[in-house]
Design an enzyme around this catalytic site. Structure first.
Site, mmCIF file in Angstrom:
data_model
loop_
_atom_site.group_PDB
_atom_site.id
_atom_site.type_symbol
_atom_site.label_atom_id
_atom_site.label_comp_id
_atom_site.label_asym_id
_atom_site.label_seq_id
_atom_site.Cartn_x
_atom_site.Cartn_y
_atom_site.Cartn_z
ATOM 1 N N LYS A 275 7.988 38.947 33.583
ATOM 2 C CA LYS A 275 8.863 38.193 32.685
ATOM 3 C C LYS A 275 8.249 36.850 32.329
ATOM 4 O O LYS A 275 8.214 36.461 31.161
ATOM 5 C CB LYS A 275 10.239 37.998 33.327
ATOM 6 C CG LYS A 275 10.928 39.294 33.674
ATOM 7 C CD LYS A 275 12.410 39.145 33.857
ATOM 8 C CE LYS A 275 13.110 38.946 32.549
ATOM 9 N NZ LYS A 275 13.094 40.150 31.697
ATOM 10 N N HIS B 223 16.130 39.460 54.349
ATOM 11 C CA HIS B 223 15.244 38.289 54.373
ATOM 12 C C HIS B 223 16.039 36.993 54.502
ATOM 13 O O HIS B 223 15.461 35.937 54.703
ATOM 14 C CB HIS B 223 14.298 38.260 53.149
ATOM 15 C CG HIS B 223 14.966 38.036 51.835
ATOM 16 N ND1 HIS B 223 14.526 38.589 50.663
ATOM 17 C CD2 HIS B 223 16.048 37.297 51.485
ATOM 18 C CE1 HIS B 223 15.293 38.217 49.672
ATOM 19 N NE2 HIS B 223 16.225 37.432 50.146
ATOM 20 N N TRP C 48 29.446 28.664 52.841
ATOM 21 C CA TRP C 48 30.048 29.653 51.929
ATOM 22 C C TRP C 48 29.802 31.067 52.429
ATOM 23 O O TRP C 48 30.498 31.991 52.025
ATOM 24 C CB TRP C 48 29.498 29.486 50.518
ATOM 25 C CG TRP C 48 28.147 30.102 50.275
ATOM 26 C CD1 TRP C 48 26.949 29.580 50.642
ATOM 27 C CD2 TRP C 48 27.866 31.339 49.613
ATOM 28 N NE1 TRP C 48 25.940 30.415 50.249
ATOM 29 C CE2 TRP C 48 26.462 31.506 49.607
ATOM 30 C CE3 TRP C 48 28.646 32.323 49.008
ATOM 31 C CZ2 TRP C 48 25.837 32.614 49.051
ATOM 32 C CZ3 TRP C 48 28.013 33.421 48.449
ATOM 33 C CH2 TRP C 48 26.624 33.563 48.470
ATOM 34 N N ASP D 68 35.485 43.945 19.258
ATOM 35 C CA ASP D 68 35.997 43.133 20.376
ATOM 36 C C ASP D 68 35.416 43.720 21.650
ATOM 37 O O ASP D 68 34.621 44.654 21.596
ATOM 38 C CB ASP D 68 37.543 43.170 20.414
ATOM 39 C CG ASP D 68 38.111 41.929 21.093
ATOM 40 O OD1 ASP D 68 37.830 41.737 22.288
ATOM 41 O OD2 ASP D 68 38.795 41.129 20.425
#
Lengths: 534, 294
Positions: free
Chosen positions: A336, A307, A147, A111
């Site tokens: 990546k 930035h 926000w 778990d």
């Protein structure tokens, strides 16, 4: 255990011998990582639609120039609330839900390490969002300062102000507890033989994300606490009259804010690194490099925050530093993207829904990355700042980036969770509608931004009319396409879609993690005896 | 260090509790508390009642939740792996606290290094000073060019704050003596020095309160005294709150010691609180140097 006869002792046997509790107790008193993961995912899905409706209100107003549908103040509330709901209610809980379900299965743990705290971190969220969403109904309306809540504007918020601040505190507490749980689970509960560099990349992405969360969520808590005391208790952190500085808020906020955007994308990198090898029938190209790339991106995320605020008036040396550090991020990110491409090279590719979403992620996230590079150039950013170009940029990395990765993950692991395959045709339809409409929605916003249309404005000059109309059509197309997502998930949960999933689900050869050694669906308590990893 | 007690062989299985009411009680408690705080700040009549109710629920949650964990711990259902999870969890919790304080220290350093000198016209900010705040000369401490809150005096570092430093550092020594006593099985020494530790903690809080009263009454140094008052009271205030919480935790641990809890090898809760206590100690040292002294 027979020597210790206490109340707790019998309790212990319960813990291991029984299946799920009956009725509402199973969910409200939950300690099982699968149950809590399910609750996280369903909560996030609900918030995805709530935030989506807010986005559609924004796009409906912007369909034509002029003020048509909503009051400008309410429009600003919508942009603010849409962001808060999507970031803290949809994307982050979705990834925590995936972490809950998958990390114990991927590392061979019984778990999560701290099951009760796991439940606490989930159940705080519905309450936090009740508090946040209830501000829509208080006098003066919901927060409308964006926000980012920059002072002094945010300090003019009415009775909604303390409610939204405290809601953010609660979300932060929930995230921190979730992150502590992830770190402790990964560092302490791995099966024997599961060394760090054998861990699946989803687990790796989450481990690094969890460190970011613990490092920056408390800083956000500090920043909004200063807003609260500036508003109510006479402090002057962000007021020049008292020797403070509104720009200081931006520094503290973005010290949190930039790692925060990586908190939403690093687990996505992990998901994509699981899916692409599976459907290419090849091992991931450059596993070690992928891990180090995630770690480098996480490190860099701490030294690029300014930035976001090139236009506030910063010393030249500061602008140079933050510009160059930001551009440096393109290096590990490039590692990546090229590694994903190299993984597919000469693979035997098939295009099931998870792979479709993963491929769209690679292409469209890269577009978002490129526009990010453009924005990183300080002198160019003076032109782009606070225009729709920025909106287009971050929606490219968040919607066909983070959100597509979440959908890819759901389509990848849903048969493992429910034990049934889902309706492939409907899922592919969902993919194509989403992939097409997301571009119709956000690509024109690049043009609007470069032409000078400011963000967070309910009305605009008529030269922006055409592309806004196209964008709004894309928004409604994308929004309604998500109903298919809901249908596919509900069908699969209710077992309506027929075919039983095998343990390996996709292919006998390729998905190789521990989660594919379990039945589909996995038993309620899995890996009570740790598997041996060679 | 082996932390599982060898006389009660713990189960090999990682203990996963079956179900627990405390997380949902805690969520409701947190919601009620912050709802009450919002109502208070918005001057709604029901504020004090809702807020108090929330705090009561929070207290019930903590007592119930920790009570369950203590019961399980004393019944020896936790194996070494569970113990390690608790340790790591506590460490990362303390790290999150460090980051919370960093935000406020960041504000202090930013004000001293940038915003105040800029308002005084330093470097490229000549016109900020010339056009907006022509009479303002940068200095520290300051309440800004508008002299927000009026003239004030500061608390000298080498008065009460130095005494408080000595108190906290001493408490760091006493808790270490208590820890060694616990490991050596000397319960008498443990109880005495643990009591000394939390008494020093409460003494610190008392003196801090005394200092605040003096600041407000004699020195006109308040939370509203510009950026100096803001950083001073927020940093020392959050620190004082953490000392209070730490002292309460030490008291609980002391009561558990009196009841005979903990063994020389199994006392995670004691160590967790000791770590927390050292953390508030270290924060204080940073406060003493950067807020009071320099």
């Amino acid at each position: 255990m027979s020597t210790v006869h206490t109340h707790v002792d019998t309790h212990v046997h319960d813990a291991h011998d029984h299946g799920p509790a009956k009725g509402w107790r199973r969910w409200v008193f939950a300690t099982n990582h699968k149950d809590i993961g399910t609750m996280y995912l369903l909560f996030s899905l609900a918030m995805f639609f709530v935030g989506g409706v807010m986005a559609l209100i924004i796009r409906a107003e912007l369909f034509q120039p002029g003020l048509q549908l909503v009051d400008p103040m309410f429009f600003n509330s919508m942009t603010t609330m849409h962001a808060l709901v999507m970031i803290f209610g949809a994307v982050m809980p979705a990834f925590v839900g995936l972490a809950n379900w998958m990390i114990p299965l991927q590392i061979g743990a019984p778990d999560m390490a701290l099951p009760r705290m796991n439940n606490f971190s989930f159940w705080i969220l519905p309450f936090a969002f009740t508090l946040l969403l209830s501000t829509l109904f208080v006098e003066g309306g919901a927060p409308a300062s964006g926000w980012t809540m920059y002072p002094p504007l945010s300090l003019q918020t009415g009775p909604a102000f303390p409610m939204s601040i405290f809601a953010i505190h609660l979300m932060g507490a929930s995230s921190i507890m979730g992150a502590i749980n992830v770190i402790v689970t990964i560092m302490n509960m791995r099966a024997p033989g599961m060394t760090l560099l054998k861990m699946p990349l989803f687990t790796w992405g989450w481990l690094i994300t969890a460190y970011l969360i613990i490092a920056v969520m408390p800083v956000l808590a500090g920043a909004v606490t200063m807003l609260l005391t500036d508003h109510f208790f006479g402090t002057t952190f962000f007021s020049a009259a008292g020797g403070g500085d509104p720009v200081m808020y931006q520094h503290i906020f973005w010290f949190f804010g930039h790692p925060e955007v990586y908190i939403m994308i690093l687990p996505a990198f992990g998901v994509i690194s699981e899916i692409i090898p599976t459907f290419s029938r090849k091992r991931l190209f450059g596993y070690d490099a992928m891990v180090y790339a995630i770690a480098s991106i996480a490190f860099l995320s701490f030294i690029v925050w300014a930035h976001h605020m090139f236009t506030v008036g910063m010393p030249l040396a500061g602008q140079m530093f933050f510009m160059l550090a930001t551009m440096l991020i393109a290096v590990p990110t490039g590692v990546k993207v090229f590694n994903w491409a190299a993984t597919m090279y000469k693979g035997s590719l098939t295009f099931e829904p998870p792979m479709l979403f993963a491929l769209a992620f690679v292409f469209l996230f890269t577009i978002g990355g490129f526009s990010g590079l453009m924005l990183a150039i300080a002198p160019a950013d003076f032109q782009y700042h606070d225009t729709y170009f920025v909106v287009a940029h971050f929606h490219y990395v968040l919607v066909p980036g983070a959100v597509f990765a979440i959908m890819a993950a759901v389509y990848f692991w849903l048969p493992k969770w429910t034990g049934r395959m889902y309706n492939m045709k409907l899922a592919k339809t969902h993919f194509w509608l989403s992939a097409i409409f997301v571009n119709v929605l956000f690509f024109p916003q690049h043009f609007l931004g470069l032409a000078g249309m400011p963000r967070r404005i309910p009305d605009y000059s008529t030269q922006f009319a055409d592309w806004n109309m196209v964008s709004s059509i894309g928004a409604f197309g994308f929004g309604f396409a998500q109903i298919l997502f809901l249908i596919v998930i509900l069908q699969s949960i209710r077992g309506r879609s027929g075919v039983k999933a095998t343990d390996k689900v996709w292919d006998d050869g390729m998905p190789q993690g521990l989660e594919w050694t379990l039945s589909s669906p996995p038993p309620y308590h899995s890996f009570e005896v740790a598997p041996e990893v060679k | 260090m082996a932390h599982a007690d060898s006389t009660h062989a713990p189960t090999d299985k990682y203990y996963v509790p079956h179900s627990s009411p405390w997380p949902i009680v805690g969520s409701i408690a947190l919601f009620t508390t912050v709802m009450g705080a919002s109502l208070l700040l918005n001057d709604a009549g029901s504020g004090p009642l809702v807020f108090t109710l929330g705090l009561v629920l929070l207290a019930i949650m903590f007592a119930g939740w920790f009570g369950d964990v203590i019961k399980e711990s004393e019944a020896r259902v936790y194996n070494q792996a569970v113990d390690r999870s608790f340790r790591m969890g506590m460490m990362w919790f303390i790290f999150s606290e460090v980051m919370f304080f960093s935000a406020f220290f960041g504000a202090l350093f930013y004000a001293r290094q940038y915003s105040v000198p800029w308002l005084g016209g330093e470097g490229s900010k000549f016109f900020t000073n010339y056009l907006l705040w022509r009479d303002f000369e940068a200095s520290w401490p300051t309440n800004g060019p508008a002299a927000v809150g009026g003239d004030f005096e500061v608390i000298p570092a080498f008065g009460l704050p130095a005494i408080n430093t000595a108190i906290l550092l001493t408490s760091g020594v006493t808790i270490t003596i208590a820890h060694h006593a616990l490991k050596a099985g000397n319960r008498m020494l443990l109880n005495v020095f643990l009591a000394a530790t939390f008494l020093l903690g409460y003494l610190f809080v008392y003196l801090q309160a005394h200092e605040y009263i003096e600041a407000y009454r004699e020195l006109n140094l308040t939370l509203g005294s510009g950026i100096y008052g803001s950083t001073f009271f927020m940093l020392t205030g959050f620190h004082g709150f953490h000392v209070t919480v730490g002292a309460i935790m030490l008291t609980v641990i002391w009561l558990r010691c009196l009841k005979g809890h903990f063994t020389p090898t199994n006392h995670f809760a004691f160590e967790a609180v000791a770590w927390y206590w050292h953390f508030v100690d270290v924060v204080w040292l940073a406060l003493f140097v950067f807020v009071y002294w320099l």
